[in-house]
Design a protein around this motif. Structure first.
Motif, PDB file in Angstrom:
ATOM      1  N   ALA A  37       0.815  -1.215   0.000  1.00 55.92           N
ATOM      2  CA  ALA A  37       0.000   0.000   0.000  1.00 55.92           C
ATOM      3  C   ALA A  37       0.849   1.265   0.000  1.00 55.92           C
ATOM      4  N   VAL A  38       1.928   1.279   0.792  1.00 56.39           N
ATOM      5  CA  VAL A  38       2.763   2.474   0.877  1.00 56.39           C
ATOM      6  C   VAL A  38       3.439   2.756  -0.464  1.00 56.39           C
ATOM      7  N   LEU A  39       3.987   1.715  -1.097  1.00 55.60           N
ATOM      8  CA  LEU A  39       4.631   1.891  -2.400  1.00 55.60           C
ATOM      9  C   LEU A  39       3.625   2.376  -3.437  1.00 55.60           C
ATOM     10  N   THR A  40       2.419   1.832  -3.387  1.00 52.91           N
ATOM     11  CA  THR A  40       1.372   2.255  -4.318  1.00 52.91           C
ATOM     12  C   THR A  40       1.050   3.727  -4.144  1.00 52.91           C
ATOM     13  N   ALA A  41       0.937   4.175  -2.892  1.00 49.77           N
ATOM     14  CA  ALA A  41       0.638   5.576  -2.620  1.00 49.77           C
ATOM     15  C   ALA A  41       1.780   6.487  -3.095  1.00 49.77           C
ATOM     16  N   VAL A  42       3.013   6.050  -2.911  1.00 49.95           N
ATOM     17  CA  VAL A  42       4.170   6.838  -3.345  1.00 49.95           C
ATOM     18  C   VAL A  42       4.165   6.997  -4.867  1.00 49.95           C
ATOM     19  N   LEU A  43       3.885   5.908  -5.573  1.00 43.46           N
ATOM     20  CA  LEU A  43       3.848   5.967  -7.029  1.00 43.46           C
ATOM     21  C   LEU A  43       2.737   6.889  -7.519  1.00 43.46           C
ATOM     22  N   LEU A  44       1.590   6.827  -6.873  1.00 46.59           N
ATOM     23  CA  LEU A  44       0.485   7.694  -7.261  1.00 46.59           C
ATOM     24  C   LEU A  44       0.822   9.156  -7.001  1.00 46.59           C
ATOM     25  N   ALA A  45       1.470   9.424  -5.844  1.00 46.79           N
ATOM     26  CA  ALA A  45       1.870  10.796  -5.528  1.00 46.79           C
ATOM     27  C   ALA A  45       2.896  11.303  -6.536  1.00 46.79           C
ATOM     28  N   ALA A  46       3.805  10.434  -6.950  1.00 46.43           N
ATOM     29  CA  ALA A  46       4.788  10.823  -7.961  1.00 46.43           C
ATOM     30  C   ALA A  46       4.097  11.176  -9.272  1.00 46.43           C
ATOM     31  N   GLY A  47       3.073  10.412  -9.631  1.00 48.69           N
ATOM     32  CA  GLY A  47       2.324  10.705 -10.840  1.00 48.69           C
ATOM     33  C   GLY A  47       1.641  12.055 -10.768  1.00 48.69           C
ATOM     34  N   VAL A  48       1.066  12.384  -9.608  1.00 46.48           N
ATOM     35  CA  VAL A  48       0.413  13.683  -9.422  1.00 46.48           C
ATOM     36  C   VAL A  48       1.428  14.816  -9.542  1.00 46.48           C
ATOM     37  N   ALA A  49       2.588  14.639  -8.925  1.00 46.42           N
ATOM     38  CA  ALA A  49       3.625  15.669  -8.981  1.00 46.42           C
ATOM     39  C   ALA A  49       4.099  15.888 -10.421  1.00 46.42           C
ATOM     40  N   LEU A  50       4.278  14.807 -11.156  1.00 41.84           N
ATOM     41  CA  LEU A  50       4.720  14.921 -12.547  1.00 41.84           C
ATOM     42  C   LEU A  50       3.658  15.601 -13.409  1.00 41.84           C
ATOM     43  N   ALA A  51       2.384  15.304 -13.124  1.00 34.69           N
ATOM     44  CA  ALA A  51       1.309  15.959 -13.865  1.00 34.69           C
ATOM     45  C   ALA A  51       1.286  17.456 -13.578  1.00 34.69           C
ATOM     46  N   GLY A  52       1.529  17.835 -12.310  1.00 32.91           N
ATOM     47  CA  GLY A  52       1.604  19.251 -11.967  1.00 32.91           C
ATOM     48  C   GLY A  52       2.762  19.944 -12.647  1.00 32.91           C
ATOM     49  N   LEU A  53       3.906  19.249 -12.719  1.00 29.32           N
ATOM     50  CA  LEU A  53       5.065  19.802 -13.416  1.00 29.32           C
ATOM     51  C   LEU A  53       4.781  19.953 -14.905  1.00 29.32           C
ATOM     52  N   PHE A  54       4.037  19.005 -15.453  1.00 32.17           N
ATOM     53  CA  PHE A  54       3.639  19.103 -16.861  1.00 32.17           C
ATOM     54  C   PHE A  54       2.858  20.382 -17.118  1.00 32.17           C
TER      55      PHE A  54
END
Length: 472
Positions: free
Chosen positions: A233-250
């Motif tokens: 669960a923790v790894l899944t949440a980290v990956l999802l948060a990374a995706g959100v951050a990358l989308a914001g940077l986009f």
């Protein structure tokens, strides 16, 4: 601001009549190929794995297709601008067909993944062209109905895909399922020269790809796609948060980029950003559908075939909702329908949440099905109008093609985020009973409620009687 397109004033007969029938068939057919391929592969994958092996790479068959599609979607506008609608379609179909042939001949799972990647590259462009070429090939009064027809192909794909894939798999002919897609692609390609204009604009236009945006969106899609795979669960949440951050940077980079994915009007004071946000939130909320067959088997003990078609109910509601809503003629009614659409979805998802019980009876399944139908109607009643508004809500009419192409990009990336969020919620709450189902539907009901503000702002100012929300 070019915002004259608010509701369709032409009839379905005009869109599907002799003048535009070929164009409508190609636009809808391209999206239909993409959607059918996605669902047909899911249904026949167990048979393919039994034949060529590769169980450990099972989830990646969907992951590489999704990521390649998101990456390809960012190139739709420059491809149409440089090649014109006709050659854009023919090239995308050629790539899609090549990937499909590779899948049909794949001797190993690694080769199947390569074929799926090529399919995704061609299919992502095909799905995006379905919206982008509406702007160039059809008159404005037909945009709403054409958008409804194109997006209805997702509903068709969710019905035809599992049925066809299951049929081919049943008789041990999974490779021929891909063969049938190649034949369908070839038939569609024959129509293209007779149905679409050779070029949208005169002259030679430089072929410029938004590389920075492409890499960011591709990495974001990969992060959230992997996050949707059942893991810690923790790894899944980290990956999802990374995706959100990358989308914001986009968004930050795309706003300043000379070659961008989103049209400049997205970042202005107009409604385009709210239109895209509404489309994204609605699309993300539909990703509950990926777990419906699982919960149908677990909680109601449905056989796999019945549980699979339970997942089709939401798509049926989507198709019914948009085909009905696209016929609305009153601008005032249309704006109000779009404004309440997320709330309709929230009601459906909320009822689905409270109807999840262990050892569910047939009546419980019936309530669940009705809730999914309402959820689908919610997105369907808004989608065609939002799509048409996106094409018209630009400061410069020259941005219309980019605004149309971005619809598919928003749809794909938000679908990926929705799938990742669903995976996080299910992983964190799964106890082997109805708890995970209740949490998943409940969380997405809240997400749909958030969409109400976006949908209200998307239609603000289109009707004099609709007053803006007062702030502070």
């Amino acid at each position: 601001m070019a915002s004259g397109v608010t509701t369709g004033t032409a009839t379905w007969r005009a869109l599907l009549g002799s003048r535009y029938l070929g164009t409508s068939t190609v636009l809808a057919g391209g999206v239909g190929l993409y959607a059918t391929n996605e669902f047909i592969t899911i249904s026949l994958l167990p048979s393919a794995v039994a034949d060529i092996g590769g169980q450990r790479l099972y989830a990646w068959v969907t992951t590489v297709y999704l990521v390649a599609s998101v990456v390809a979607a960012t190139t739709v506008n420059p491809i149409v601008t440089r090649l014109g609608p006709r050659w854009a379609y023919l090239n995308a179909m050629a790539v899609f067909a090549a990937g499909t042939v590779a899948c049909s001949l794949a001797p190993t799972m690694e080769m199947l993944l390569l074929g799926r990647t090529v399919q995704g590259l061609g299919g992502g462009v095909l799905a995006g062209l379905g919206y982008a070429v509406i702007n160039a090939a059809l008159p404005p009064e037909l945009w709403t109905k054409a958008s409804a027809l194109v997006s209805a192909m997702w509903g068709v794909g969710t019905v035809v895909g599992p049925a066809a894939g299951g049929l081919f798999a049943q008789y041990g002919m999974w490779r021929w399922a891909f063969g049938a897609l190649v034949i369908a692609t070839a038939v569609m390609a024959v129509l293209v020269p007779f149905s679409l204009p050779a070029r949208e604009r005169g002259g030679v236009v430089p072929f410029r790809i938004p590389i920075g945006s492409l890499l960011l969106l591709g990495t974001a899609a990969l992060s959230v796609s992997v996050a949707g795979i059942p893991r810690h669960a923790v790894l899944t949440a980290v990956l999802l948060a990374a995706g959100v951050a990358l989308a914001g940077l986009f968004l930050l980079i795309d706003r300043r980029a000379k070659v961008a994915v989103l049209p400049p009007s997205t970042f202005g004071s107009g409604p385009l950003k709210w239109i895209y946000l509404t489309l994204g939130l609605l699309m993300a909320s539909t990703m509950v559908d990926m777990y419906v067959p699982l919960f149908g088997q677990r909680l109601a003990h449905l056989v796999p075939v019945v549980a699979g078609f339970l997942g089709v109910v939401l798509s049926v509601g989507w198709t019914v909702g948009e085909l009905s809503s696209a016929s609305l003629r009153s601008v005032a009614v249309t704006v109000r329908v779009v404004a309440v659409a997320p709330l309709v979805m929230a009601v459906g998802l909320g009822v689905a949440a409270v109807s999840q019980v262990d050892d569910a009876s047939r009546w419980s399944v019936a309530v669940w099905s009705a809730a999914l139908l309402v959820t689908g109607v919610g997105i369907g009643m808004a989608w065609p109008h939002l799509s048409a508004w996106a094409m018209g809500s630009v400061r410069d009419p020259g941005e219309g093609a980019a605004a149309a192409a971005a619809i598919n990009t928003v749809q794909l990336i938000c679908g990926a985020f929705g799938a990742g969020l669903a995976g996080v919620v299910v992983n964190m709450s799964d106890r082997g009973d109805a708890t995970a189902a209740r949490w998943m539907f409940g969380v997405f009901a809240v997400l749909a409620v958030v969409g109400v503000l976006a949908s209200y702002r998307a239609g603000r100012g289109r009707v004099p009687s609709i007053h803006p929300l007062r702030s502070g």
